[in-house]
Each structure stands twice: as C-alpha cells, then as structure tokens.
Design an enzyme around this catalytic site. Structure first.
Site, short mmCIF file in Angstrom:
data_model
loop_
_atom_site.label_atom_id
_atom_site.label_comp_id
_atom_site.label_asym_id
_atom_site.label_seq_id
_atom_site.Cartn_x
_atom_site.Cartn_y
_atom_site.Cartn_z
N ASP A 151 6.02 -7.55 8.97
CA ASP A 151 6.35 -7.88 7.59
C ASP A 151 7.60 -8.74 7.44
OD1 ASP A 151 4.20 -6.47 6.58
OD2 ASP A 151 5.33 -4.62 6.31
N TYR A 406 -3.46 -5.33 -0.96
CA TYR A 406 -2.62 -5.20 -2.15
C TYR A 406 -3.37 -5.76 -3.37
CZ TYR A 406 1.77 -4.07 0.32
OH TYR A 406 2.75 -3.45 1.04
#
EC number: 3.2.1.18
Length: 469
Positions: A151, A406
């Site tokens: 990330d 997401y």
C-alpha cells in the site's frame, strides 16, 4: 426659379446634409467611446456599482465583434461570478441505480501502457466528473509492477483523469500520495495527499494547483484519510483523517479547510469506536460520512459534521443488514444504531451508505467473507430503526464469481436535486491471482435513477491468462 434662388436652395440643402453628417459622426464617436470603456466594466446587480472584470474568476471568455461604419470594436461581455458550492438542493428521489461509466483499465493493460493503481474514487467539479486513483509509479507491463500489492511506497502518486479515461502515460500526477482525498469547492480543486514514513507521514493540502498547508502525523502510526471525495460547503471543506492502530483504538480528527488552509481541527466524538476510510456526502447544512470500523464492528459508523460550529457526532448505521466484509450472514447479523456490533469487526473494506428519510441505501460485497461480488439495496427503516432488515430494490452490480474491492460515494448536483452515485473498485492480480506479480484495478460507476432499470453484471472482465506477468 431665378439663379439666386437656385443658389440659395442648393446651399440650404448642402448645409442640412452637412449638419446631419456632423451629428452622425458625433453619435458614432460617443458610441465608440462608450463601448470602449464598457469592455472593462461589469454592472453589479447587488449594488449597481461598477467593478473591474479582471479580478473576478470567470467561467468563460466571450468576445463579440461590433461593426459601426468603418470602425471595428471588440466588446468583452463580463462573465458571471463563480461561487462556492452550498449543496442546498434536496436529495434526488431514486428507485435504484443505473450504469454510468466503466474504464476497463486491466483489459486495456494487456496491450497498452496503463498505470498500476488501487484505491480509486470519483469526484466532480460543477461541470465535469473525474476519476482518481493512487498509482504505483509504474505501468502494468513493466517489471516495476512486481510486488505492487504493498500500500505505501514513496513512488505512489495521486492520478487524475476525466471519468472514463483510463490512466495512460499522459495522465496527470497531482501529488505524491499513498492515501488521498479530493473535492471541488466551486472555484478550485482541493487535494489532500498523505505520504512519507509510516511512523511520521505528512499530509499536504494542495488548492488550485498550489501547496497551501500541511500537517504531520499526530500519532506516529500511518496517518491516513478517506480514499474518496471530501465535501465543501460555502467554501469550507471537511476531510476525515485517522492516525493510529488499524485494529485497536485510533485517533480520528476532522479537518476544516478553506482554500487549502486548515482553519480548525475537531476530534471525533460520539459513540463510534473506530473510524477509517469514510465515504462522505453533503447533507445541507452539514456533511455526513459512512465509514469503516476496522476494530469492533461489521456495522458501519456514521460521522456527522457541523460545518458552522465544527461540532462532531457519531453513531452506527441502524440496518441489521450490515455493510462491511467480513460479516455474519443476514439472519445472524445485527446493529442497534449506537455501538459497534462486535461481529467479525476486525478487518474490513471501504464502503458506503446514505440516508433516504428513515430508510438507507447501501452497497456491499455479495460474499460475507471476501471481496467478491457487489450488490446494492434499500433497507426500510435502515437509518432510524434498530436492526431493521426489510430489504427492497436489490441490484447485482458484480456477480459473486468475480472480484470487487473498495467502494465509495460521490454526489452530483442537478438542476433541481442532488444525485448520489457510487463506484466499485474491481481488483485483479495478487494475492488471489498468483499467475501474475502485480496488483491493480479497474472501476465501474453507477448513479441513482428515478426511472426503471434492468439487470446485469459488470466485472473487470480481463482474462488473467492474457495479461503480462
């Protein structure tokens, strides 16, 4: 008529014609001077005073050419003022959601130079919508794409394109960021960009293309923000930021920003126990967010932000059909509005919901355990009645055999109401698809509709066997 009379008559006519020509020249001169000075002035309807055009932010520059005999004059029409957005219109009444956009980034990556991304979102200025994502500093068909499942790296940047345009090599890199949020206040874009070391990151606030402010990590544990649009009302933009543990208590603050400058910071208050990755929308005169509890709850926390006095309230979505993943099955899950449900609360996924009177519209993965499939529906009483479970108007966006990720909300102002739209991240590559070494995504976007609609499924659609390794 004798010769003297003829001479007098001709002289009189000539004098008359000369007088008329003289008066016409005076009229032309007056008109020319008036129009010349008019091009530098605007009439203000508020107080009838004249003000210069130059300092006013304009939407467009229109030039008219006015012809008077042999004289050409350029007259600039003063444009209308650009104002801050206030989002005061009511929310649109909808029956469900209709397809709006799909960028097919992964499929296109099989034969073109497309960025490796994750954490996408959508936000609109008053005239156009844009898609954002956090790039990994590489294209997919590039050895640097190996191990892009991580990330936070210093190479990640916020990308911005018109909605529907994949992130090609010509894409603008707005800022350095491994966490971000963006919104338009009616005059210019605000970008909140977080980057740096996990234990001492920096959030930069970029307004109208200029760095205006910054803030450092306050808990020294991965400062992070929404990964979807922030919201601006009458020039004040709000963004929710968290610093601290992802699986225990963390320190969440709501920042109030005006033209890129932090003007106030409020701590989270209310009954929400853990707040991350909020999906926020204007709910005039304030801002409302539905977030991710990564510690205790599979029911989603709500954060209500008062833009005028900077006060904060928080609770949880009442619907017993909960929105996070993982979660219990619908027969066993619960939510009682105030507290986390302590049902598979550890871990989670960014998502969204929004109120519709006493009801709630929401989206979630179809799978109860993994980021697979995606569905939307309305829960009657889901905003106000504890543990309500009456579901209507269910739609499948991505079938359960395909991956999702997401999701988040964005708002679009129409002529008479504010419409709610959402996007779904369609993740491909690692960890699940181990034939390749990269992790990236495409997106699909839907918007609320008051009309009828059909059925379908809109997965990423790339054949992993055709993709670069």
């Amino acid at each position: 008529m004798n010769p003297n009379q003829k001479i007098i008559t001709i002289g009189s006519v000539s004098l008359t014609i000369a007088t008329i020509c003289f008066l016409m020249q005076i009229a032309i001169l007056v008109t020319t001077v008036t129009l010349h000075f008019k091009q530098y002035e605007c009439d203000s309807p508020a107080n009838n005073q004249v003000m210069p055009c130059e300092p006013i932010i304009i939407e467009r520059n229109i030039t008219e050419i006015v012809y008077l005999t042999n004289t050409t004059i350029e007259k600039e029409i003063c444009p209308k003022l650009v104002e801050y957005r206030n989002w005061s219109k009511p929310q649109c009444k909808i029956t469900g959601f209709a397809p709006f956009s799909k960028d097919n980034s992964i499929r296109l990556s099989a034969g073109g130079d497309i960025w490796v991304t994750r954490e996408p979102y959508v936000s609109c200025d008053p005239g156009k919508c844009y898609q954002f994502a956090l790039g990994q500093g590489t294209t997919l068909d590039n050895k640097h794409s190996n191990d892009t499942i991580h990330d936070r790296t210093p190479h990640r940047t916020l990308l911005m394109n018109e909605l529907g345009v994949p992130f090609h090599l010509g894409t603008r890199q707005v800022c350095i960021a491994w966490s971000s949020s963006s919104c338009h206040d009616g005059k210019a874009w605000l970008h909140v960009c977080v980057t740096g070391y996990d234990k001492n990151a920096t959030a930069s606030f970029i307004y109208d293309g200029r760095l205006v402010d910054s803030i450092g990590s306050w808990s020294k544990n991965i400062l992070r923000t929404q990964e979807s649009e922030c919201v601006c009302i009458n020039g004040t933009c709000t963004v929710v930021m968290t610093d601290g543990s992802a699986s225990e208590r963390a320190d969440t603050k709501i920042l109030f920003i005006e033209e890129g400058k932090i003007v106030h910071i409020s701590p989270l208050s209310g009954s929400a126990q853990h707040v991350e990755e909020c999906s926020c929308y204007p709910r005039y005169p304030g801002v409302r967010c539905v977030c991710r509890d990564n510690w205790k709850g599979s029911n989603r926390p709500i954060v209500d932000i008062n833009v005028k006095d900077y006060s904060i309230a928080s609770s949880y979505v009442c619907s017993g059909l909960v929105g996070d993943t993982p979660r219990k099955n619908d027969r066993s899950s619960s939510s009682y509005c105030r507290n986390p449900n302590n049902e598979k609360g550890n871990h989670g996924v960014k998502g969204w919901a929004f109120d519709d009177g006493n009801d709630v519209w929401m989206g979630r993965t179809i799978s109860e355990e993994s980021r697979s499939g995606y569905e939307t529906f309305k829960v009657i009483g889901g905003w106000s009645t504890p543990n309500s479970k009456l579901q209507i108007n269910r739609q499948v966006i991505v079938d359960s055999d395909n991956r999702s990720g997401y999701s988040g909300i964005f708002s679009v102002e129409g002529k008479s109401c504010i419409n709610r739209c959402f996007y779904v991240e369609l993740i491909r590559g690692r960890e699940q698809e181990t034939r390749v070494w990269w992790t990236s995504n495409s997106i699909v976007v839907f918007c609320g509709t008051s009309g009828t609609y059909g059925t379908g499924s809109w997965p990423d659609g790339a054949d992993i066997n055709l993709m670069p390794i």
